[in-house]
Design a protein around this motif. Sequence first.
Motif, mmCIF file in Angstrom:
data_model
loop_
_atom_site.group_PDB
_atom_site.id
_atom_site.type_symbol
_atom_site.label_atom_id
_atom_site.label_comp_id
_atom_site.label_asym_id
_atom_site.label_seq_id
_atom_site.Cartn_x
_atom_site.Cartn_y
_atom_site.Cartn_z
ATOM 1 N N GLY A 1 0.891 -1.247 0.134
ATOM 2 C CA GLY A 1 -0.426 -0.395 -0.189
ATOM 3 C C GLY A 1 0.401 0.915 0.544
ATOM 4 N N ALA A 2 2.482 0.886 0.143
ATOM 5 C CA ALA A 2 2.920 2.150 0.017
ATOM 6 C C ALA A 2 2.733 3.119 -1.723
ATOM 7 C CB ALA A 2 4.681 1.663 0.352
ATOM 8 N N THR A 3 2.947 4.197 -1.725
ATOM 9 C CA THR A 3 2.519 5.476 -1.936
ATOM 10 C C THR A 3 4.368 6.420 -2.768
ATOM 11 O OG1 THR A 3 1.647 6.587 -3.338
ATOM 12 C CG2 THR A 3 1.280 6.889 -1.537
ATOM 13 N N GLY A 4 4.783 6.796 -3.514
ATOM 14 C CA GLY A 4 5.789 7.571 -4.427
ATOM 15 C C GLY A 4 4.715 8.492 -4.790
ATOM 16 N N SER A 5 3.622 8.965 -4.900
ATOM 17 C CA SER A 5 3.070 10.212 -5.276
ATOM 18 C C SER A 5 2.174 10.763 -4.397
ATOM 19 C CB SER A 5 1.558 9.567 -6.193
ATOM 20 O OG SER A 5 0.854 10.550 -6.299
ATOM 21 N N GLY A 6 2.862 11.912 -4.022
ATOM 22 C CA GLY A 6 2.127 12.917 -3.453
ATOM 23 C C GLY A 6 0.563 12.878 -3.454
ATOM 24 N N ALA A 7 0.511 12.851 -4.006
ATOM 25 C CA ALA A 7 -1.247 13.302 -4.599
ATOM 26 C C ALA A 7 -1.911 11.758 -3.350
ATOM 27 C CB ALA A 7 -1.564 13.121 -6.158
ATOM 28 N N ALA A 8 -1.450 10.833 -3.913
ATOM 29 C CA ALA A 8 -2.204 9.434 -3.804
ATOM 30 C C ALA A 8 -2.028 9.403 -1.666
ATOM 31 C CB ALA A 8 -1.950 8.547 -4.278
ATOM 32 N N ALA A 9 -0.650 9.849 -1.478
ATOM 33 C CA ALA A 9 -0.559 10.141 0.049
ATOM 34 C C ALA A 9 -1.297 11.646 0.905
ATOM 35 C CB ALA A 9 1.360 10.130 0.059
ATOM 36 N N ARG A 10 -1.978 12.360 -0.114
ATOM 37 C CA ARG A 10 -2.597 13.101 0.200
ATOM 38 C C ARG A 10 -3.593 12.947 0.576
ATOM 39 N NH1 ARG A 10 -2.289 18.795 0.802
ATOM 40 N NH2 ARG A 10 -0.572 18.756 -0.170
ATOM 41 N N ARG A 11 -4.314 11.512 0.040
ATOM 42 C CA ARG A 11 -5.822 11.041 -0.330
ATOM 43 C C ARG A 11 -5.573 10.085 1.268
ATOM 44 N NH1 ARG A 11 -5.143 11.077 -5.647
ATOM 45 N NH2 ARG A 11 -4.674 8.887 -6.065
ATOM 46 N N MET A 12 -4.520 9.251 1.110
ATOM 47 C CA MET A 12 -4.330 8.391 2.437
ATOM 48 C C MET A 12 -4.752 8.486 3.447
ATOM 49 S SD MET A 12 -1.493 5.574 0.881
ATOM 50 C CE MET A 12 -1.469 4.914 -0.545
#
Length: 225
Positions: free
Chosen positions: A73-84
């Motif tokens: 479930g890890a992400t390197g996307s800032g947008a995805a991190a913001r959603r999480m």
Amino acid sequence: MEEPIGVKEAAQVPRQRAESLLEAAVRYAEERHWEVCPGTWLEPAGSGRRCSCGDDGCAAPGGHPVGDDWAGGATGSGAAARRMWSRQPDAAVLLPTGRAFDAVDVPESAGFLALARLERMSLPLGPVTRTPDRRMQFFVLPGAAAKTEDLARRAGWNAPAIGLRGVGEGAYVVAPPTRIGGAGAVQWARCPTTANRWLPEVEELIGPLAYACGRVAADARDGLS
């Protein structure tokens, strides 16, 4: 003359950035290109707080993965991190190791001693975290964990005996400003900056780190004798 154990004037913890877990997670992804993963969080329980995992005896309340498949479930996307983190703003910020970096984990007292020596020797240094359970993690290039014990042995040290270990593939470090139980928040002993974007090889740090760990371990043994 060697600096005395416990004297930290030469390696002060820098002022911590005031930001939310969401802001930190997005910044790590966007500025450092680190993958981030939300972990557990602290929630109200009676007069105190407990880990969202529901275990009253949790060893790291609010500071560990949610499940066994957490790394996926890890992400390197800032947008995805913001959603999480928008869905769960209190979730711990976990940084998977073995990807953009590995870490060398040492006792806090040894970490401060090593920082002073490394800076005095003008050796390269990456970001360094400091945890509430009095450990420090020195960020190094990936692949370090697999060879940390062997490198320490070649330098004349038994890594497990002196409290030194590598953190690599399949593991993680807990990132600031995550709070772990009532012990406090993870901090940066050396903040991520443009100057330390390029991480050192573990071979460059292992000597000073192992020496510091060995000295602290020896002082602890002498204090008990």
